[in-house]
Design a protein around this motif. Structure first.
Motif, PDB file in Angstrom:
ATOM      1  N   HIS A  62       0.812  -1.133   0.001  1.00  0.00           N
ATOM      2  CA  HIS A  62       0.244  -0.095  -0.172  1.00  0.00           C
ATOM      3  C   HIS A  62       0.794   1.222   0.104  1.00  0.00           C
ATOM      4  CE1 HIS A  62      -3.154   2.876   1.078  1.00  0.00           C
ATOM      5  NE2 HIS A  62      -2.227   3.351   2.190  1.00  0.00           N
ATOM      6  N   PHE A  63       1.678   1.344   0.952  1.00  0.00           N
ATOM      7  CA  PHE A  63       2.629   2.618   1.027  1.00  0.00           C
ATOM      8  C   PHE A  63       3.773   2.524  -0.106  1.00  0.00           C
ATOM      9  CE2 PHE A  63       1.025   2.278   5.380  1.00  0.00           C
ATOM     10  CZ  PHE A  63       0.386   3.177   5.434  1.00  0.00           C
ATOM     11  N   PHE A  64       4.113   1.530  -0.578  1.00  0.00           N
ATOM     12  CA  PHE A  64       5.169   1.384  -1.559  1.00  0.00           C
ATOM     13  C   PHE A  64       4.511   1.756  -2.888  1.00  0.00           C
ATOM     14  CE2 PHE A  64       7.312  -0.519  -5.389  1.00  0.00           C
ATOM     15  CZ  PHE A  64       8.645  -0.027  -5.155  1.00  0.00           C
ATOM     16  N   TYR A  65       3.370   1.542  -3.217  1.00  0.00           N
ATOM     17  CA  TYR A  65       2.771   1.798  -4.572  1.00  0.00           C
ATOM     18  C   TYR A  65       2.240   3.289  -4.570  1.00  0.00           C
ATOM     19  CZ  TYR A  65       3.909  -2.701  -6.401  1.00  0.00           C
ATOM     20  OH  TYR A  65       4.512  -3.711  -6.792  1.00  0.00           O
ATOM     21  N   GLY A  66       1.927   3.771  -3.157  1.00  0.00           N
ATOM     22  CA  GLY A  66       1.222   4.864  -3.233  1.00  0.00           C
ATOM     23  C   GLY A  66       2.557   6.137  -3.354  1.00  0.00           C
ATOM     24  N   TYR A  67       3.800   5.443  -2.772  1.00  0.00           N
ATOM     25  CA  TYR A  67       4.917   6.480  -3.034  1.00  0.00           C
ATOM     26  C   TYR A  67       5.319   6.383  -4.477  1.00  0.00           C
ATOM     27  CZ  TYR A  67       9.871   7.740  -2.851  1.00  0.00           C
ATOM     28  OH  TYR A  67      11.073   8.340  -3.118  1.00  0.00           O
ATOM     29  N   ILE A  68       5.232   5.325  -5.061  1.00  0.00           N
ATOM     30  CA  ILE A  68       5.432   5.219  -6.530  1.00  0.00           C
ATOM     31  C   ILE A  68       4.623   6.267  -7.413  1.00  0.00           C
ATOM     32  CG2 ILE A  68       5.524   3.787  -8.597  1.00  0.00           C
ATOM     33  CD1 ILE A  68       8.232   3.346  -6.673  1.00  0.00           C
ATOM     34  N   ASP A  69       3.367   5.928  -7.071  1.00  0.00           N
ATOM     35  CA  ASP A  69       2.332   6.876  -7.891  1.00  0.00           C
ATOM     36  C   ASP A  69       2.829   8.221  -7.644  1.00  0.00           C
ATOM     37  OD1 ASP A  69       1.167   4.452  -9.096  1.00  0.00           O
ATOM     38  OD2 ASP A  69      -0.456   4.597  -7.414  1.00  0.00           O
ATOM     39  N   GLY A  70       3.089   8.707  -6.275  1.00  0.00           N
ATOM     40  CA  GLY A  70       3.374  10.001  -6.090  1.00  0.00           C
ATOM     41  C   GLY A  70       4.778  10.624  -6.965  1.00  0.00           C
ATOM     42  N   ILE A  71       5.813   9.746  -7.098  1.00  0.00           N
ATOM     43  CA  ILE A  71       6.984   9.973  -7.810  1.00  0.00           C
ATOM     44  C   ILE A  71       6.588   9.944  -9.518  1.00  0.00           C
ATOM     45  CG2 ILE A  71       8.383  10.164  -5.846  1.00  0.00           C
ATOM     46  CD1 ILE A  71       9.654   7.480  -7.169  1.00  0.00           C
ATOM     47  N   LEU A  72       5.895   9.176  -9.996  1.00  0.00           N
ATOM     48  CA  LEU A  72       5.732   8.802 -11.131  1.00  0.00           C
ATOM     49  C   LEU A  72       4.182   8.819 -11.401  1.00  0.00           C
ATOM     50  CD1 LEU A  72       8.125   5.553 -11.511  1.00  0.00           C
ATOM     51  CD2 LEU A  72       8.621   7.952 -12.657  1.00  0.00           C
ATOM     52  N   PRO A  73       3.455   9.873 -11.419  1.00  0.00           N
ATOM     53  CA  PRO A  73       1.998  10.286 -11.794  1.00  0.00           C
ATOM     54  C   PRO A  73       1.598   9.728 -13.261  1.00  0.00           C
ATOM     55  CG  PRO A  73       3.196  12.271 -11.862  1.00  0.00           C
ATOM     56  CD  PRO A  73       4.095  11.155 -11.359  1.00  0.00           C
ATOM     57  N   GLY A  74       0.614   9.287 -13.636  1.00  0.00           N
ATOM     58  CA  GLY A  74       0.026   8.790 -14.773  1.00  0.00           C
ATOM     59  C   GLY A  74      -0.210   7.646 -15.150  1.00  0.00           C
ATOM     60  N   THR A  75      -0.619   7.376 -16.266  1.00  0.00           N
ATOM     61  CA  THR A  75      -1.119   6.136 -16.471  1.00  0.00           C
ATOM     62  C   THR A  75      -0.652   5.742 -18.070  1.00  0.00           C
ATOM     63  OG1 THR A  75      -3.268   6.747 -17.174  1.00  0.00           O
ATOM     64  CG2 THR A  75      -2.863   5.615 -14.847  1.00  0.00           C
ATOM     65  N   ASN A  76       0.224   6.505 -18.540  1.00  0.00           N
ATOM     66  CA  ASN A  76       0.467   6.136 -19.950  1.00  0.00           C
ATOM     67  C   ASN A  76       1.469   4.960 -20.060  1.00  0.00           C
ATOM     68  OD1 ASN A  76       3.454   6.988 -19.851  1.00  0.00           O
ATOM     69  ND2 ASN A  76       2.594   9.084 -19.680  1.00  0.00           N
ATOM     70  N   ALA A  77       1.828   4.533 -21.349  1.00  0.00           N
ATOM     71  CA  ALA A  77       2.395   3.132 -21.587  1.00  0.00           C
ATOM     72  C   ALA A  77       3.836   3.306 -20.781  1.00  0.00           C
ATOM     73  CB  ALA A  77       2.595   2.671 -22.722  1.00  0.00           C
ATOM     74  N   ALA A  78       4.589   4.274 -21.051  1.00  0.00           N
ATOM     75  CA  ALA A  78       5.909   4.390 -20.404  1.00  0.00           C
ATOM     76  C   ALA A  78       5.928   4.419 -19.033  1.00  0.00           C
ATOM     77  CB  ALA A  78       6.575   5.605 -21.054  1.00  0.00           C
ATOM     78  N   THR A  79       4.901   5.114 -18.372  1.00  0.00           N
ATOM     79  CA  THR A  79       5.091   5.396 -17.046  1.00  0.00           C
ATOM     80  C   THR A  79       4.626   3.949 -16.467  1.00  0.00           C
ATOM     81  OG1 THR A  79       4.302   7.555 -17.046  1.00  0.00           O
ATOM     82  CG2 THR A  79       4.055   6.616 -14.990  1.00  0.00           C
ATOM     83  N   VAL A  80       3.694   3.245 -16.795  1.00  0.00           N
ATOM     84  CA  VAL A  80       3.203   2.142 -16.490  1.00  0.00           C
ATOM     85  C   VAL A  80       4.462   0.980 -16.397  1.00  0.00           C
ATOM     86  CG1 VAL A  80       1.584  -0.073 -16.724  1.00  0.00           C
ATOM     87  CG2 VAL A  80       0.749   2.339 -16.699  1.00  0.00           C
ATOM     88  N   ALA A  81       5.005   0.956 -17.737  1.00  0.00           N
ATOM     89  CA  ALA A  81       6.020  -0.016 -17.740  1.00  0.00           C
ATOM     90  C   ALA A  81       7.376   0.310 -16.769  1.00  0.00           C
ATOM     91  CB  ALA A  81       6.736   0.154 -19.331  1.00  0.00           C
ATOM     92  N   THR A  82       7.520   1.535 -16.451  1.00  0.00           N
ATOM     93  CA  THR A  82       8.637   2.018 -15.444  1.00  0.00           C
ATOM     94  C   THR A  82       8.183   1.598 -14.121  1.00  0.00           C
ATOM     95  OG1 THR A  82       9.215   4.084 -16.835  1.00  0.00           O
ATOM     96  CG2 THR A  82       9.865   3.837 -14.329  1.00  0.00           C
ATOM     97  N   LYS A  83       6.944   1.824 -13.691  1.00  0.00           N
ATOM     98  CA  LYS A  83       6.278   1.213 -12.493  1.00  0.00           C
ATOM     99  C   LYS A  83       6.540  -0.295 -12.239  1.00  0.00           C
ATOM    100  CE  LYS A  83       2.924   4.982 -11.810  1.00  0.00           C
ATOM    101  NZ  LYS A  83       1.653   5.000 -11.618  1.00  0.00           N
TER     102      LYS A  83
END
Length: 81
Positions: free
Chosen positions: A57-78
């Motif tokens: 919960h906290f890790f993915y919340g942090y990742i979403d904070g530093i890598l916002p967005g849902t485009n393909a490149a962002t999702v691939a990075t996450k």
């Protein structure tokens, strides 16, 4: 829904159920144990609830904070992280 109202507890409970079912299936159908190990299942369920669910919960919340967005490149990075 429950996930929106109480995201942390729902994620912890989801992880508890997943780890419990995974161990039940492993013991019964993969290892085919003669005597079910309830302590082992309790350890895995506890791990799922106390560590996996909350840390995710906290890790993915942090990742979403530093890598916002849902485009393909962002999702691939996450996913790569």
């Amino acid at each position: 829904a429950a996930l929106e109202a109480n995201p942390l507890i729902v994620k912890c409970l989801t992880s508890l159920v997943g780890f419990s079912l995974g161990d039940i299936l492993a013991q019964l159908f993969v290892e085919k144990v003669e005597e079910f190990d309830w302590k082992r299942m309790a350890r895995l369920a506890s791990f799922g609830f106390l560590l996996h669910g909350s840390m995710g919960h906290f890790f993915y919340g942090y990742i979403d904070g530093i890598l916002p967005g849902t485009n393909a490149a962002t999702v691939a990075t996450k996913v790569g992280i």
